[in-house]
Design an enzyme around this catalytic site. Structure first.
Site, PDB file in Angstrom:
ATOM      1  N   ASP A  37      14.642   2.900   5.409  1.00 30.44           N
ATOM      2  CA  ASP A  37      13.745   2.238   4.453  1.00 30.44           C
ATOM      3  C   ASP A  37      14.515   1.637   3.274  1.00 30.44           C
ATOM      4  O   ASP A  37      14.250   0.503   2.869  1.00 30.44           O
ATOM      5  CB  ASP A  37      12.704   3.240   3.921  1.00 30.44           C
ATOM      6  CG  ASP A  37      11.626   3.554   4.938  1.00 30.44           C
ATOM      7  OD1 ASP A  37      11.804   3.213   6.116  1.00 30.44           O
ATOM      8  OD2 ASP A  37      10.602   4.149   4.547  1.00 30.44           O
ATOM      9  N   SER A  56       7.780   3.698  -0.885  1.00 27.27           N
ATOM     10  CA  SER A  56       8.576   4.686  -1.624  1.00 27.27           C
ATOM     11  C   SER A  56      10.071   4.367  -1.578  1.00 27.27           C
ATOM     12  O   SER A  56      10.861   5.025  -2.252  1.00 27.27           O
ATOM     13  CB  SER A  56       8.300   6.106  -1.126  1.00 27.27           C
ATOM     14  OG  SER A  56       8.654   6.219   0.223  1.00 27.27           O
ATOM     15  N   PRO A 106       0.836  -1.202   0.000  1.00 26.14           N
ATOM     16  CA  PRO A 106       0.000   0.000   0.000  1.00 26.14           C
ATOM     17  C   PRO A 106       0.877   1.261   0.000  1.00 26.14           C
ATOM     18  O   PRO A 106       1.925   1.278   0.632  1.00 26.14           O
ATOM     19  CB  PRO A 106      -0.796  -0.100   1.309  1.00 26.14           C
ATOM     20  CG  PRO A 106      -0.574  -1.468   1.849  1.00 26.14           C
ATOM     21  CD  PRO A 106       0.627  -2.054   1.174  1.00 26.14           C
ATOM     22  N   GLY A 166       3.238   3.817   5.390  1.00 25.93           N
ATOM     23  CA  GLY A 166       4.268   3.526   6.399  1.00 25.93           C
ATOM     24  C   GLY A 166       4.919   2.176   6.226  1.00 25.93           C
ATOM     25  O   GLY A 166       5.644   1.716   7.098  1.00 25.93           O
ATOM     26  N   LEU A 167       4.682   1.534   5.068  1.00 23.35           N
ATOM     27  CA  LEU A 167       5.254   0.202   4.859  1.00 23.35           C
ATOM     28  C   LEU A 167       6.452   0.228   3.891  1.00 23.35           C
ATOM     29  O   LEU A 167       6.908  -0.817   3.431  1.00 23.35           O
ATOM     30  CB  LEU A 167       4.181  -0.772   4.362  1.00 23.35           C
ATOM     31  CG  LEU A 167       2.984  -0.974   5.297  1.00 23.35           C
ATOM     32  CD1 LEU A 167       2.007  -1.987   4.713  1.00 23.35           C
ATOM     33  CD2 LEU A 167       3.425  -1.439   6.692  1.00 23.35           C
TER      34      LEU A 167
HETATM   35  O1  PMV Z   1       6.402   5.947   6.908  1.00 17.77           O
HETATM   36  P1  PMV Z   1       7.655   5.509   6.268  1.00 17.77           P
HETATM   37  O2  PMV Z   1       7.632   4.125   5.753  1.00 17.77           O
HETATM   38  O3  PMV Z   1       8.124   6.481   5.220  1.00 17.77           O
HETATM   39  O4  PMV Z   1       8.806   5.466   7.419  1.00 17.77           O
HETATM   40  C1  PMV Z   1       9.474   6.628   7.822  1.00 17.77           C
HETATM   41  C2  PMV Z   1      10.355   6.384   9.029  1.00 17.77           C
HETATM   42  C3  PMV Z   1      10.803   7.707   9.690  1.00 17.77           C
HETATM   43  O5  PMV Z   1      11.619   7.343  10.791  1.00 17.77           O
HETATM   44  C4  PMV Z   1       9.626   8.501  10.198  1.00 17.77           C
HETATM   45  C5  PMV Z   1      11.615   8.584   8.739  1.00 17.77           C
HETATM   46  C6  PMV Z   1      12.998   8.053   8.405  1.00 17.77           C
HETATM   47  O6  PMV Z   1      13.575   8.537   7.422  1.00 17.77           O
HETATM   48  O7  PMV Z   1      13.533   7.210   9.127  1.00 17.77           O
END
Ligand code: PMV
Length: 324
Positions: free
Chosen positions: A154, A111, A103, A107-108
């Site tokens: 990520d 990107s 999705p 947050g997974l």
């Molecule tokens: O929500 P996501 O999958 O883009 O995770 C971001 C994680 C953060 O710690 C909020 C940002 C980062 O660059 O580590």
């Protein structure tokens, strides 16, 4: 003969330490069994053409063009690919088709997984091998555009897979997860949000109240170390408690959402060991860990409240070439 390469890279969940990781604290992250795929097809158009089935978008850039590349959601991926072409001084013309099970804006790590998969396909096309460090470096070009202050967690996990303790500028440490590790549930609020905006929100709060926010950021880092020890000790009650504590600290720095709080409360009331938002927060997904015998009860309670909830597995696969 027209060459074709298929590559894939996994999604991730941050088990603890998000946001604090941007400021040099450790975080714990696992790759999961959802993947982004990239199909690279050699062409003779003199262009790099990228299409995303999920976004219904495309971008096309003529390699001899003097103009700046067009900007849309696929521009960050184009930047990663141009980084590789510049590095090897190559003029490969190709069509790149992206499809993904991950999705978006949830947050997974979609990107990061998409540019990692695409960079790997192009790197392999040019060099006939896969250099994961080089792929990660190229994919970070995309991450920097998507959100200005990435910790790099990520792209690291999408590249290498597995479970890692990650700290900016340090060598990630691989964590072996015991076989009896509890189930990981992912619960989607369905609320889209921007990682960049949330990272920026924390930065502003930290700048305004450094004496208040810095200790919270540091506490998240400490908690991550405790969580790693809890895994080593196979003390999953302690791990769950730490994850829930992590959620409350993330809420203190302003990145929770009432739906995420509801998920955490519901999961715990129905037998989860712990629950928290995962990734940047503000919507997106939460995770809960629970023993097998409680999965059904937790899942049903969340579904009744209208949340999509699914169980995921740790994936040892990082980026791979699926077909060449
Ligand atoms: O929500 P996501 O999958 O883009 O995770 C971001 C994680 C953060 O710690 C909020 C940002 C980062 O660059 O580590």
């Amino acid at each position: 003969m027209t060459r074709e390469i298929l590559s894939s890279a996994p999604a991730k969940v941050i088990l603890c330490g998000e946001h604090a990781v941007v400021y040099g604290e450790p975080a714990l992250v696992t790759a999961i069994n959802l993947k982004a795929y990239c199909r690279l097809i050699e062409t003779d158009t003199g262009k790099i053409e990228i299409t995303s089935r999920n976004l219904g978008k495309s971008i096309s850039y003529a390699l001899d063009s003097k103009e700046r590349p067009p900007r849309n959601e696929l521009y960050p991926i184009l930047r990663s690919l141009l980084h590789i072409l510049n590095k090897f001084d190559e003029r490969v013309s190709a069509r790149i088709e992206i499809s993904s099970e991950i999705p978006v804006s949830a947050g997974l790590g979609s990107s990061a997984a998409v540019p990692v998969a695409c960079s790997a396909a192009l790197y392999y096309f040019i060099n006939g091998k896969l250099d994961r460090e080089a792929v990660m470096e190229a994919a970070r070009e995309a991450e920097k555009i998507v959100h200005g202050r990435p910790s790099g967690i990520d792209t690291m996990i999408a590249t290498f897979g597995g479970v890692y303790a990650y700290r900016k500028f340090e060598e990630p440490i691989k964590i072996d997860v015991p076989r009896d590790f509890p189930k990981i549930l992912v619960i989607d609020t369905g609320i889209k949000r921007s990682t960049g905006a949330l990272v920026e929100k924390v930065r502003r709060l930290k700048e305004k109240y450094p004496k208040v926010i810095d200790p919270v950021i540091h506490a998240i880092g400490r908690l991550t170390i405790e969580a790693i020890y809890a895994i080593f000790d196979r003390d999953y009650e302690r791990l769950g408690e730490l994850l829930t504590l992590n959620h409350r600290l993330l809420s203190t720095i302003g990145v929770s959402h009432e739906q995420l709080d509801l998920i955490v409360k519901t999961a715990i009331e129905n037998g989860a060991l712990g629950a928290k938002l995962t990734g940047a927060g503000g919507g997106g997904c939460a995770i809960a860990i629970c023993y097998e015998e409680h999965v059904e009860r937790v899942t049903n309670a969340l579904k009744v409240r209208g949340f999509r909830c699914f169980s995921v597995n740790v994936s040892e696969d990082g980026v791979i070439i699926e077909r060449k």
